[in-house]
Design a protein around this motif. Structure first.
Motif, PDB file in Angstrom:
ATOM      1  N   UNK A  10     -31.320   2.506  -5.593  1.00  0.00           N
ATOM      2  CA  UNK A  10     -31.130   2.836  -7.016  1.00  0.00           C
ATOM      3  C   UNK A  10     -31.115   4.340  -7.280  1.00  0.00           C
ATOM      4  N   UNK A  11     -32.020   5.082  -6.615  1.00  0.00           N
ATOM      5  CA  UNK A  11     -32.032   6.544  -6.772  1.00  0.00           C
ATOM      6  C   UNK A  11     -30.748   7.149  -6.207  1.00  0.00           C
ATOM      7  N   UNK A  12     -30.305   6.645  -5.080  1.00  0.00           N
ATOM      8  CA  UNK A  12     -29.058   7.109  -4.465  1.00  0.00           C
ATOM      9  C   UNK A  12     -27.878   6.882  -5.403  1.00  0.00           C
ATOM     10  N   UNK A  13     -27.869   5.726  -6.065  1.00  0.00           N
ATOM     11  CA  UNK A  13     -26.785   5.385  -6.988  1.00  0.00           C
ATOM     12  C   UNK A  13     -26.822   6.262  -8.236  1.00  0.00           C
ATOM     13  N   UNK A  14     -28.014   6.531  -8.750  1.00  0.00           N
ATOM     14  CA  UNK A  14     -28.135   7.406  -9.921  1.00  0.00           C
ATOM     15  C   UNK A  14     -27.657   8.816  -9.593  1.00  0.00           C
ATOM     16  N   UNK A  15     -28.030   9.321  -8.421  1.00  0.00           N
ATOM     17  CA  UNK A  15     -27.563  10.644  -8.005  1.00  0.00           C
ATOM     18  C   UNK A  15     -26.051  10.701  -7.854  1.00  0.00           C
ATOM     19  N   UNK A  16     -25.467   9.621  -7.319  1.00  0.00           N
ATOM     20  CA  UNK A  16     -24.009   9.578  -7.183  1.00  0.00           C
ATOM     21  C   UNK A  16     -23.330   9.578  -8.553  1.00  0.00           C
ATOM     22  N   UNK A  17     -23.909   8.848  -9.516  1.00  0.00           N
ATOM     23  CA  UNK A  17     -23.335   8.815 -10.860  1.00  0.00           C
ATOM     24  C   UNK A  17     -23.434  10.182 -11.536  1.00  0.00           C
ATOM     25  N   UNK A  18     -24.561  10.871 -11.347  1.00  0.00           N
ATOM     26  CA  UNK A  18     -24.702  12.204 -11.950  1.00  0.00           C
ATOM     27  C   UNK A  18     -23.734  13.192 -11.311  1.00  0.00           C
ATOM     28  N   UNK A  19     -23.592  13.115  -9.992  1.00  0.00           N
ATOM     29  CA  UNK A  19     -22.621  13.978  -9.329  1.00  0.00           C
ATOM     30  C   UNK A  19     -21.202  13.673  -9.773  1.00  0.00           C
ATOM     31  N   UNK A  20     -20.896  12.386  -9.970  1.00  0.00           N
ATOM     32  CA  UNK A  20     -19.559  12.003 -10.450  1.00  0.00           C
ATOM     33  C   UNK A  20     -19.325  12.544 -11.853  1.00  0.00           C
TER      34      UNK A  20
END
Length: 226
Positions: free
Chosen positions: A113-123
């Motif tokens: 979940x943290x990995x996914x949130x970071x990917x969304x913020x980077x996107x």
């Protein structure tokens, strides 16, 4: 204080009540025909990661009509909301829902979940850069196109590294994506995020251990002889 003890005793006796309530709440909010349509609720965690790491730009200047959706990227399209609002809602909702889900007395992962949130913020940052520089960045007579997927990779590695206080997330990102073309920005982002996070608070796992008052090995500082 007495009320809190009463609630704790009730939850200890009815262990399935709290997980059921949390599951019902999260499922209701992420239901695709409902509020989930504003945060790609129809996509699984794997499909969301695949879409976030896509190198194609989803929109030009944030206009929904010019949304380029191919494959799993269609989950981020909404006829009345542009991609920036969708990503912001996804980040905010995923953040507190992941925190609440971690408190359930059932085995669950906290890294993805943290990995996914970071990917969304980077996107989100990548799409903003693509909107500001639709033709790429002109420097030294060359044109460098904006690749939002690269920003998502860096964001995922940086946030997961900061939360877990590890640098190995950079290696995990390289193994996950299958290429090391973003090795320099990923390493810089992970090291800086790790340094800032370690100066502020313990890692996610150390925090859980301390909150639950479980035995753990204390940190040994420089020159500690005990």
């Amino acid at each position: 204080m007495r009320k809190q003890k009463t609630i704790n005793k009730f939850l200890l006796r009815k262990r399935l009540v709290y997980p059921a309530l949390v599951t019902l709440l999260i499922s209701t909010l992420t239901f695709p025909p409902g509020f989930g349509q504003f945060m790609a609720g129809q996509l699984t965690q794997h499909e969301s990661l695949v879409a976030l790491f896509d190198n194609r730009t989803w929109c030009r200047h944030g206009v929904a009509e010019e949304f380029e959706y191919i494959g799993h990227s269609h989950g981020w399209k909404h006829p009345h909301v542009n991609v920036f609002i969708t990503l912001i809602l996804f980040i905010l909702m995923k953040f507190w829902m992941s925190a609440v889900a971690t408190t359930m007395p059932v085995p669950c992962g906290a890294f993805m979940p943290v990995f996914l949130i970071g990917a969304a913020f980077g996107r989100l940052v990548g799409e903003a850069m693509a909107a500001m520089f639709p033709d790429g960045i002109h420097a030294d007579g060359s044109v460098y196109p904006i690749v939002p997927g690269g920003y998502a990779v860096v964001g995922a590695a940086a946030l997961s590294g900061a939360v877990t206080h590890t640098v190995s997330t950079a290696v995990i990102v390289f193994e996950l994506t299958g290429q090391i073309s973003h090795i320099l920005p990923v390493m810089i982002a992970v090291i800086l995020a790790n340094a800032v996070a370690q100066s502020l608070q313990p890692s996610l796992y150390d925090s859980i251990i301390r909150i639950k008052k479980l035995p753990y090995l204390p940190e040994l500082g420089m020159g500690h002889h005990e």
